[in-house]
Design a protein around this motif. Structure first.
Motif, PDB file in Angstrom:
ATOM      1  N   GLY A  78      10.874  27.302 -23.121  1.00 30.73           N
ATOM      2  CA  GLY A  78      10.154  25.908 -23.502  1.00 30.73           C
ATOM      3  C   GLY A  78       9.188  25.225 -22.750  1.00 30.73           C
ATOM      4  N   LEU A  79       8.757  24.214 -23.185  1.00 32.27           N
ATOM      5  CA  LEU A  79       7.920  23.209 -22.281  1.00 32.27           C
ATOM      6  C   LEU A  79       8.626  21.885 -22.234  1.00 32.27           C
ATOM      7  N   LEU A  80       8.578  21.685 -20.903  1.00 34.13           N
ATOM      8  CA  LEU A  80       9.077  20.180 -20.525  1.00 34.13           C
ATOM      9  C   LEU A  80       7.620  19.330 -20.404  1.00 34.13           C
ATOM     10  N   GLU A  81       7.365  18.483 -21.366  1.00 36.86           N
ATOM     11  CA  GLU A  81       6.127  17.616 -21.350  1.00 36.86           C
ATOM     12  C   GLU A  81       6.348  16.370 -20.782  1.00 36.86           C
ATOM     13  N   LEU A  82       5.760  15.905 -19.631  1.00 35.20           N
ATOM     14  CA  LEU A  82       5.858  14.670 -18.750  1.00 35.20           C
ATOM     15  C   LEU A  82       4.723  13.982 -19.021  1.00 35.20           C
ATOM     16  N   GLU A  83       4.704  12.764 -19.901  1.00 37.12           N
ATOM     17  CA  GLU A  83       3.621  11.790 -20.095  1.00 37.12           C
ATOM     18  C   GLU A  83       3.547  10.844 -18.838  1.00 37.12           C
ATOM     19  N   THR A  84       2.437  10.978 -17.892  1.00 36.15           N
ATOM     20  CA  THR A  84       2.252   9.849 -17.079  1.00 36.15           C
ATOM     21  C   THR A  84       1.179   9.060 -17.238  1.00 36.15           C
ATOM     22  N   ASP A  85       0.807   8.177 -16.316  1.00 36.05           N
ATOM     23  CA  ASP A  85      -0.274   7.428 -16.377  1.00 36.05           C
ATOM     24  C   ASP A  85      -1.671   8.159 -16.078  1.00 36.05           C
ATOM     25  N   THR A  86      -1.508   9.328 -15.660  1.00 37.36           N
ATOM     26  CA  THR A  86      -2.688  10.012 -15.201  1.00 37.36           C
ATOM     27  C   THR A  86      -2.893  11.220 -16.068  1.00 37.36           C
ATOM     28  N   GLU A  94       2.677  19.657 -18.322  1.00 35.49           N
ATOM     29  CA  GLU A  94       3.653  20.413 -18.827  1.00 35.49           C
ATOM     30  C   GLU A  94       4.172  21.556 -17.790  1.00 35.49           C
ATOM     31  N   LEU A  95       5.366  21.738 -18.194  1.00 32.55           N
ATOM     32  CA  LEU A  95       6.050  22.627 -17.198  1.00 32.55           C
ATOM     33  C   LEU A  95       6.830  23.826 -18.169  1.00 32.55           C
ATOM     34  N   ALA A  96       6.363  24.909 -18.192  1.00 29.66           N
ATOM     35  CA  ALA A  96       7.088  25.985 -18.957  1.00 29.66           C
ATOM     36  C   ALA A  96       8.214  26.259 -18.110  1.00 29.66           C
ATOM     37  N   MET A  97       9.366  26.556 -19.035  1.00 31.61           N
ATOM     38  CA  MET A  97      10.605  26.810 -18.258  1.00 31.61           C
ATOM     39  C   MET A  97      11.313  27.846 -19.278  1.00 31.61           C
ATOM     40  N   ASN A  98      12.290  28.546 -18.503  1.00 32.97           N
ATOM     41  CA  ASN A  98      13.230  29.239 -18.946  1.00 32.97           C
ATOM     42  C   ASN A  98      14.743  28.783 -18.569  1.00 32.97           C
ATOM     43  N   ARG A  99      15.498  29.295 -19.085  1.00 32.86           N
ATOM     44  CA  ARG A  99      16.952  29.050 -18.891  1.00 32.86           C
ATOM     45  C   ARG A  99      17.561  28.625 -17.557  1.00 32.86           C
ATOM     46  N   THR A 100      17.102  29.580 -16.701  1.00 32.72           N
ATOM     47  CA  THR A 100      17.425  29.361 -15.058  1.00 32.72           C
ATOM     48  C   THR A 100      16.580  28.202 -14.499  1.00 32.72           C
ATOM     49  N   LEU A 101      15.302  27.909 -14.905  1.00 35.09           N
ATOM     50  CA  LEU A 101      14.638  26.599 -14.272  1.00 35.09           C
ATOM     51  C   LEU A 101      15.289  25.461 -15.021  1.00 35.09           C
ATOM     52  N   ALA A 102      15.611  25.469 -16.255  1.00 31.44           N
ATOM     53  CA  ALA A 102      16.054  24.303 -16.874  1.00 31.44           C
ATOM     54  C   ALA A 102      17.476  23.980 -16.281  1.00 31.44           C
ATOM     55  N   GLU A 103      18.260  25.068 -16.028  1.00 31.31           N
ATOM     56  CA  GLU A 103      19.449  24.482 -15.347  1.00 31.31           C
ATOM     57  C   GLU A 103      19.266  23.916 -13.900  1.00 31.31           C
ATOM     58  N   GLN A 104      18.166  24.502 -13.066  1.00 30.94           N
ATOM     59  CA  GLN A 104      18.132  23.854 -11.801  1.00 30.94           C
ATOM     60  C   GLN A 104      17.468  22.640 -11.693  1.00 30.94           C
ATOM     61  N   LEU A 105      16.630  22.312 -12.831  1.00 32.53           N
ATOM     62  CA  LEU A 105      16.162  21.053 -13.108  1.00 32.53           C
ATOM     63  C   LEU A 105      17.209  19.906 -13.460  1.00 32.53           C
ATOM     64  N   LEU A 106      18.187  20.233 -14.362  1.00 38.05           N
ATOM     65  CA  LEU A 106      19.211  19.552 -14.686  1.00 38.05           C
ATOM     66  C   LEU A 106      20.239  19.236 -13.485  1.00 38.05           C
ATOM     67  N   PHE A 107      20.591  20.305 -12.692  1.00 34.74           N
ATOM     68  CA  PHE A 107      21.355  20.202 -11.583  1.00 34.74           C
ATOM     69  C   PHE A 107      20.717  18.998 -10.466  1.00 34.74           C
ATOM     70  N   ALA A 108      19.397  19.257 -10.342  1.00 27.38           N
ATOM     71  CA  ALA A 108      18.565  18.302  -9.282  1.00 27.38           C
ATOM     72  C   ALA A 108      18.670  16.729  -9.833  1.00 27.38           C
ATOM     73  N   ILE A 109      18.657  16.786 -11.371  1.00 32.55           N
ATOM     74  CA  ILE A 109      18.449  15.495 -11.817  1.00 32.55           C
ATOM     75  C   ILE A 109      19.933  14.673 -11.730  1.00 32.55           C
ATOM     76  N   VAL A 110      21.041  15.599 -12.063  1.00 29.37           N
ATOM     77  CA  VAL A 110      22.463  15.020 -11.935  1.00 29.37           C
ATOM     78  C   VAL A 110      22.872  14.800 -10.816  1.00 29.37           C
ATOM     79  N   GLU A 111      22.085  15.477  -9.596  1.00 25.94           N
ATOM     80  CA  GLU A 111      22.485  15.149  -8.071  1.00 25.94           C
ATOM     81  C   GLU A 111      21.911  13.886  -7.737  1.00 25.94           C
TER      82      GLU A 111
END
Length: 156
Positions: free
Chosen positions: A108-116, A120-137
């Motif tokens: 999938g794609l994670l789309e972050l709308e910023t002021d600039t 877009e970040l393409a991600m698979n399950r492994t990357l999504a889990e790493q991102l989720l872990f970092a956010i939870v931490e």
């Protein structure tokens, strides 16, 4: 291992990539179907291509998502295309969205709308889990009014 399958894939992508730039689910699936049909026409099967690279779908999606990176060397500043920085030096996050491109394999794609602009970040399950872990931490480090308002259960 089959270099013939990998060579075909790379040559096919280099000749077709500009036409695939919409990168929605239909165009990626259609591109994979066309690639496999073209490969079959010259005697190369899907198994032969996937021996070296894994999922053809993931490779085609990755090539589409990262296509603009190849243009950096043509940029006037010597290949370091940069976004316009915000006044603070950081991007202000305005909105977040996801787009599911495939359930199997999970892509999938994670789309972050910023002021600039949009990131877009393409991600698979492994990357999504790493991102989720970092956010939870990060959230668990909050104190006082910023203390987490959720609980995490971990299964072993």
């Amino acid at each position: 291992m089959s270099t013939r399958g990998t060579d075909f894939l790379h040559k096919w992508l280099s000749g077709k990539l500009d036409g695939l730039m919409s990168a929605d689910v239909i165009s990626v699936r259609e591109a994979v179907q066309k690639l496999l049909a073209d490969a079959k026409a010259v005697g190369i099967g899907e198994v032969e291509i996937e021996e070296d690279i894994g999922s053809v779908y993931e490779v085609v999606l990755d090539a589409i998502v990262h296509h603009d990176e190849g243009l950096a060397s043509d940029h006037p500043d010597g290949g370091t295309m940069k976004r316009k920085p915000s006044k603070s030096g950081f991007n202000k996050l305005l909105d977040v969205d996801t787009t599911l491109l495939s359930a199997e394999p999970l892509i999938g794609l994670l789309e972050l709308e910023t002021d600039t602009g949009t990131i877009e970040l393409a991600m698979n399950r492994t990357l999504a889990e790493q991102l989720l872990f970092a956010i939870v931490e990060f959230l668990q480090a909050g104190k006082g009014d910023d203390a987490p308002t959720f609980a995490i259960e971990r299964s072993q």
